[in-house]
Structures are given as C-alpha cells and as structure tokens.
Design an enzyme around this catalytic site. Structure first.
Site, PDB file in Angstrom:
ATOM      1  N   CYS A 121       0.805  -1.234   0.000  1.00 23.49           N
ATOM      2  CA  CYS A 121       0.000   0.000   0.000  1.00 23.49           C
ATOM      3  C   CYS A 121       0.836   1.281   0.000  1.00 23.49           C
ATOM      4  O   CYS A 121       0.379   2.304  -0.491  1.00 23.49           O
ATOM      5  CB  CYS A 121      -0.996   0.011   1.152  1.00 23.49           C
ATOM      6  SG  CYS A 121      -0.240  -0.015   2.769  1.00 23.49           S
ATOM      7  N   CYS A 129      -3.495  -2.676  -0.836  1.00 19.37           N
ATOM      8  CA  CYS A 129      -2.393  -3.522  -0.374  1.00 19.37           C
ATOM      9  C   CYS A 129      -2.011  -4.617  -1.365  1.00 19.37           C
ATOM     10  O   CYS A 129      -1.278  -5.550  -1.023  1.00 19.37           O
ATOM     11  CB  CYS A 129      -2.739  -4.123   0.989  1.00 19.37           C
ATOM     12  SG  CYS A 129      -3.024  -2.856   2.234  1.00 19.37           S
ATOM     13  N   LYS A 194      -5.365  -8.938  11.763  1.00 20.55           N
ATOM     14  CA  LYS A 194      -5.271  -7.500  11.499  1.00 20.55           C
ATOM     15  C   LYS A 194      -6.636  -6.983  11.080  1.00 20.55           C
ATOM     16  O   LYS A 194      -7.216  -7.452  10.089  1.00 20.55           O
ATOM     17  CB  LYS A 194      -4.236  -7.240  10.395  1.00 20.55           C
ATOM     18  CG  LYS A 194      -4.167  -5.777   9.993  1.00 20.55           C
ATOM     19  CD  LYS A 194      -3.010  -5.464   9.067  1.00 20.55           C
ATOM     20  CE  LYS A 194      -3.092  -4.025   8.595  1.00 20.55           C
ATOM     21  NZ  LYS A 194      -1.967  -3.652   7.735  1.00 20.55           N
ATOM     22  N   ARG A 204      -1.404   6.301   7.649  1.00 19.88           N
ATOM     23  CA  ARG A 204      -1.679   6.527   6.224  1.00 19.88           C
ATOM     24  C   ARG A 204      -1.303   7.951   5.819  1.00 19.88           C
ATOM     25  O   ARG A 204      -0.877   8.184   4.694  1.00 19.88           O
ATOM     26  CB  ARG A 204      -3.135   6.191   5.909  1.00 19.88           C
ATOM     27  CG  ARG A 204      -3.375   4.701   6.085  1.00 19.88           C
ATOM     28  CD  ARG A 204      -4.810   4.289   5.846  1.00 19.88           C
ATOM     29  NE  ARG A 204      -5.005   2.900   6.259  1.00 19.88           N
ATOM     30  CZ  ARG A 204      -6.191   2.321   6.371  1.00 19.88           C
ATOM     31  NH1 ARG A 204      -7.292   3.002   6.074  1.00 19.88           N
ATOM     32  NH2 ARG A 204      -6.289   1.062   6.748  1.00 19.88           N
ATOM     33  N   GLU A 232      -7.845 -17.059  11.214  1.00 18.29           N
ATOM     34  CA  GLU A 232      -6.725 -16.400  10.524  1.00 18.29           C
ATOM     35  C   GLU A 232      -5.379 -16.865  11.095  1.00 18.29           C
ATOM     36  O   GLU A 232      -4.439 -17.139  10.353  1.00 18.29           O
ATOM     37  CB  GLU A 232      -6.832 -14.873  10.663  1.00 18.29           C
ATOM     38  CG  GLU A 232      -7.808 -14.218   9.699  1.00 18.29           C
ATOM     39  CD  GLU A 232      -7.271 -14.164   8.268  1.00 18.29           C
ATOM     40  OE1 GLU A 232      -6.165 -14.670   8.009  1.00 18.29           O
ATOM     41  OE2 GLU A 232      -7.970 -13.627   7.394  1.00 18.29           O
ATOM     42  N   LYS A 247      -3.364  -6.874  15.740  1.00 23.87           N
ATOM     43  CA  LYS A 247      -3.237  -5.432  15.469  1.00 23.87           C
ATOM     44  C   LYS A 247      -4.594  -4.813  15.199  1.00 23.87           C
ATOM     45  O   LYS A 247      -5.343  -5.389  14.409  1.00 23.87           O
ATOM     46  CB  LYS A 247      -2.331  -5.273  14.244  1.00 23.87           C
ATOM     47  CG  LYS A 247      -2.129  -3.872  13.777  1.00 23.87           C
ATOM     48  CD  LYS A 247      -1.366  -3.868  12.475  1.00 23.87           C
ATOM     49  CE  LYS A 247      -1.322  -2.451  11.959  1.00 23.87           C
ATOM     50  NZ  LYS A 247      -1.012  -2.380  10.574  1.00 23.87           N
TER      51      LYS A 247
HETATM   52  C1  PBG Z   1       0.552  -1.622   5.725  1.00 26.65           C
HETATM   53  C2  PBG Z   1       0.484  -1.298   7.165  1.00 26.65           C
HETATM   54  C3  PBG Z   1      -0.384  -0.408   7.822  1.00 26.65           C
HETATM   55  C4  PBG Z   1       0.034  -0.388   9.150  1.00 26.65           C
HETATM   56  C5  PBG Z   1       1.103  -1.262   9.260  1.00 26.65           C
HETATM   57  N1  PBG Z   1       1.349  -1.820   8.023  1.00 26.65           N
HETATM   58  C6  PBG Z   1      -1.475   0.438   7.303  1.00 26.65           C
HETATM   59  C7  PBG Z   1      -2.739  -0.145   6.839  1.00 26.65           C
HETATM   60  O1  PBG Z   1      -2.976  -1.349   6.897  1.00 26.65           O
HETATM   61  O2  PBG Z   1      -3.534   0.653   6.336  1.00 26.65           O
HETATM   62  C8  PBG Z   1      -0.568   0.467  10.225  1.00 26.65           C
HETATM   63  C9  PBG Z   1       0.367   0.847  11.316  1.00 26.65           C
HETATM   64  C10 PBG Z   1      -0.074   1.980  12.155  1.00 26.65           C
HETATM   65  O3  PBG Z   1      -1.211   2.488  12.055  1.00 26.65           O
HETATM   66  O4  PBG Z   1       0.737   2.386  12.995  1.00 26.65           O
HETATM   67  N2  PBG Z   1      -0.529  -2.318   5.243  1.00 26.65           N
END
Ligand code: PBG
Length: 327
Positions: A121, A129, A194, A204, A232, A247
C-alpha cells in the site's frame, strides 16, 4: 474486624508490589516502527504523530543510535517511495527505499534486529495492499509480488519479514520463496489478526497510503469478529508463520488473550499510529499524563498475553523500564 483476607497486605510498599507483580516486561520485547523516505538530509515530522519523523536514509543513523542507547534492540522499517505506480514496483525493487534503508541500518547498527513490513500500500498509486483487477484486489496475483518484496528485503539485510497485507496464502508464498533462495532460517511474523481499523489513520498520512477509492474491508478483518481471529491465526500457523501478530493492540486485548491461549507461537501486538496520536493529543492538551498512559497501555497488552510489543513509544517504554516505572 473479622477480616482474614486483606488484599491490601501485598500492596503496602513498592518492593512488595514488585515482588508479587503478575506481568513482567523486558526491553528485549520492544520493537520500534520507523518510516524511511526518499530524499536527502530529511527528518520531517509527521503532522498527526508529533515526535515521529520520516527519515531519509542518510539521517537514519541518529534515530537508530538513540534506540540502541535506550536498549531497544529491534526496529521495523516502512518505506515511503518517491514514486508510486499501479503495480507497487517500488516494494520489490532491489534499490527501493526500504531496501536501501536495510543496507544502511545493517552498516551503521549491525547489532539491531531488523524487521521488514511486507505490503504494497505504500507503493501503489491507488493505495491498496495489492494489485487490482476490475477494481478489486487480486489476491493470487498479489502473492507473487509479496513474495518478491519479502525476498528483496531479506537480500538487503532484513532479519525477519512481517507481511501486513492480509492476502490469503501470503505466508506460504513468502516461505516458499525465501526457502527457494536459501533463507530457510529467516522467520516470518504474520500480521495474522489485522483488523480494518480507523486507528491506522495517522500511519496513512505518514506513508501517503490511504486507499484512493473504497476501503480495506475486503481484506482486513471485521472488528466485530473473534472466532475469525483464531481462523486467521491457525491458517498462518499451517502456512509456516513463526510469530503471530494482533493489530491494533489497544481495544483488542481480548484477542491478544484469545490468540495467546489458543496458538502456541510467540504473539506480538502492534500499538498503532492512532493509539500514539490519541495519547499525544490528549497529553499535549494537558488532559492526561503521557508517561503514565503509555506505561499503562503497554502493561495492558503484556497482561493480555503479548510477548512482543510494537510501539512508537518503544524508546520511552525502555526508559520507563530502566527507571522501574514498569517492568
Ligand atoms: C501496511 C500497514 C499499515 C500499518 C502497518 N502496516 C497500514 C494499513 O494497513 O492501512 C498500520 C500501522 C499503524 O497504524 O501504525 N498495510
């Protein structure tokens, strides 16, 4: 008074409280997420994350040294390329931004343990992604590119890779690719659990990776779900994941516990950008005390069962552990 049981007996002084403490934390379990951008002499503050910066490769050393001195031994790198395209080609370019950053980090701080976030992404022009097919992310075509991305990071010096894209089958695709090139001992930490979360907003902004249309709900999990977290995680265990991540961390303590109890692999949790931004905003407004809040948040993740904790406050937490405020 007839009281026999007096829980307050064990809370009478700091030494005793520490002796009977149920949750122990250690600096070796902290991971610091760091943004690296193309450019020269760049240390640019991220507006929604005061105190966090985008570093150019030539300025990384100052932050890495600071972390080492505080006793943080592991860093997770995120690359922000100068140009993005449909196929996210910067993610798997051998001279891509994160690959250059791995080489530099290995050179200036060889003792640091380096983890690569594997996703597209930050590198795709549309901010999704994976690669698109008829307006949706094409799972299976994306797998090949994720595997290439992981390989290129390992070739550049990453000690571990952490896929965060949420495509089905990515752990197996990455494992096969790494093994094919002889990297049989490079661990995979899967962002298995996640969620599609608004807590990623500031990240972002930092990475310019918000999707240009739609959202991530067709690949990241629905936050109403708990059984699916187990599904998952199990799938990723079967595909060869070495560590499992949950996460965000705050607001997902129940799932950290669920995964800790049901999956017998090390569990990591990621205190994400929105958690950091909320603490910063509230403390800067004088509404909460920053240090106490970040300690309490970390302790809650460890109490829920996390083994590893990924946090923008890693350095501050290490200092609090040294001072005995937590740990
Ligand atoms: C990449 C990714 C993201 C985060 C970690 N790896 C962003 C998303 O999934 O949009 C978020 C980390 C954060 O908010 O600190 N995909």
């Amino acid at each position: 008074m007839e009281l026999i049981n007096r829980p307050r007996r064990l809370r009478q002084n700091a030494a005793l409280r520490k002796m009977v403490r149920e949750t122990r934390m250690d600096k070796s379990s902290l991971i610091y997420p760091m943004f690296v951008a193309e450019g020269n002499n760049l240390k640019e503050e991220i507006p929604s994350m005061p105190g966090q910066y985008r570093y150019s490769v030539d300025r990384m050393e100052e932050k890495l040294t600071e972390l080492c001195e505080a006793g943080v031994t592991s860093v997770m790198l995120f690359g922000i390329p100068a140009q993005k395209d449909e196929m996210g080609s910067g993610a798997y370019a051998s001279d891509g931004i994160v690959q250059k950053a791995f080489r530099k980090a290995k050179e200036v701080c060889p003792k640091l343990y380096l983890i690569g976030d594997v996703c597209m992404c930050e590198y795709t022009s549309h901010g999704h992604c994976g690669v698109l097919q008829k307006g949706t992310v094409d799972n299976d075509r994306t797998l090949k590119l994720l595997a290439e991305t992981a390989l290129s990071q390992v070739q550049a010096g990453a000690d571990m890779v952490a896929p965060s894209d949420m495509m089905d089958g990515r752990v197996l695709a990455i494992r096969r690719k790494l093994d094919e090139y002889g990297y049989i001992n490079t661990p995979i930490m899967s962002y298995a659990v996640k969620f599609a979360s608004s807590f990623y907003g500031p990240f972002r902004d930092a990475a310019g990776s918000a999707p240009s249309f739609g959202d991530r709900k067709s690949y990241q999990m629905d936050y109403h779900n708990r059984r699916e977290a187990w599904k998952e995680a199990m799938l990723d265990v079967e595909e060869g994941a070495d560590l499992i991540m949950v996460k965000p961390a705050m607001a997902y303590g129940d799932l950290i516990r669920e995964i800790r109890d049901s999956i017998h692999l090390p569990v990591a949790s990621y205190s994400v950008s929105g958690e950091y931004a909320m603490v910063k905003a509230a403390s800067q407004a004088g509404f909460v005390d920053e240090t106490s809040i970040l300690c309490e948040m970390a302790a809650s993740a460890y109490r829920a069962g996390t083994d590893l904790y990924i946090s923008y406050f890693a350095k501050e937490l290490a200092e609090c552990m040294d001072q005995g405020i937590i740990g």
